[in-house]
Design a protein around this motif. Structure first.
Motif, PDB file in Angstrom:
ATOM      1  N   ASP A  29       0.847  -1.185   0.000  1.00 57.29           N
ATOM      2  CA  ASP A  29       0.000   0.000   0.000  1.00 57.29           C
ATOM      3  C   ASP A  29       0.885   1.238   0.000  1.00 57.29           C
ATOM      4  O   ASP A  29       1.605   1.497   0.968  1.00 57.29           O
ATOM      5  CB  ASP A  29      -0.899  -0.010   1.241  1.00 57.29           C
ATOM      6  N   TRP A  32       0.450   3.674   3.017  1.00 55.46           N
ATOM      7  CA  TRP A  32       0.760   3.253   4.389  1.00 55.46           C
ATOM      8  C   TRP A  32       2.104   3.840   4.805  1.00 55.46           C
ATOM      9  O   TRP A  32       3.119   3.624   4.159  1.00 55.46           O
ATOM     10  CB  TRP A  32       0.788   1.729   4.482  1.00 55.46           C
ATOM     11  N   LYS A 156      -6.301  -2.427   7.933  1.00 52.55           N
ATOM     12  CA  LYS A 156      -6.206  -2.375   6.468  1.00 52.55           C
ATOM     13  C   LYS A 156      -5.068  -3.260   5.973  1.00 52.55           C
ATOM     14  O   LYS A 156      -4.044  -3.418   6.633  1.00 52.55           O
ATOM     15  CB  LYS A 156      -5.985  -0.939   5.997  1.00 52.55           C
TER      16      LYS A 156
END
Length: 193
Positions: A29, A32, A156
């Protein structure tokens, strides 16, 4: 010619026996920001409780050897889909910053056919050899695993990878190979400390 055929068979058996884990896809991600996890809960998704326990113990040991605190989920979470509340409690109780989950994505049957080739020496030598020679056939299974890392705070997905390996019944060896392939990648990607 028979010596060549035996050599080809021996090489294919050795290559399958020594196969390593290969990464086929990887994603992190980009939004992140971290920090990298130093404490992880390891979850193996398997219908076999024994395979799950062996995988989780082996992967957790490899993480610990790499300087990351790790706990196997089976110690507090029963198999099946009813453990999500207990998983949340385990993550909070251990202080884990991430949850690493591995599951089998697919198993494919593969066939490797190695033609041995007919003898030469003119058409008649070739023709007779073509009848005498048969291809060597080796059947095996390729297992594709998906390993995902979830951020415990935001819940997540932050990192995921798919890997392939030739199927084996030696779960500790396969789990060790997977861990030794993925832990350096997770550290390099800033997922693990």
């Amino acid at each position: 010619m028979k010596l060549l055929r035996l050599f080809v068979i021996a090489v294919s058996v050795v290559l399958c026996a020594c196969s390593t884990v290969s990464v086929t896809n990887q994603w992190r991600d980009p939004s992140w920001a971290g920090p990298p996890a130093s404490n992880v809960v390891v979850v193996g998704i398997s219908r076999s409780d024994t395979m799950r326990r062996v995988f989780e113990d082996t992967f957790a040991q490899q993480l610990q050897a790499a300087g990351v605190q790790a706990a196997a989920s089976y110690t507090q979470i029963p198999p099946g889909n009813g453990g999500s509340v207990r998983l949340r409690d385990l993550v909070k109780g251990t202080g884990a910053q991430a949850v690493l989950v591995t599951r089998v994505e697919r198993v494919q049957q593969k066939v490797n056919v190695t033609p041995s080739g007919p003898y030469y020496g003119g058409f008649y030598g070739w023709y007779g050899g073509a009848w005498a020679s048969t291809p060597d056939i080796h059947q095996y299974e390729v297992v594709t695993l998906e390993t995902s890392v979830w951020d415990a705070r935001s819940e997540k997905l932050i990192w995921t990878v798919t890997t392939e390996n030739v199927a084996t019944s030696d779960i500790p060896k396969t789990s060790t190979q997977l861990a030794q392939t993925l832990i350096p990648k997770m550290k390099a990607d800033g997922v693990l400390r």
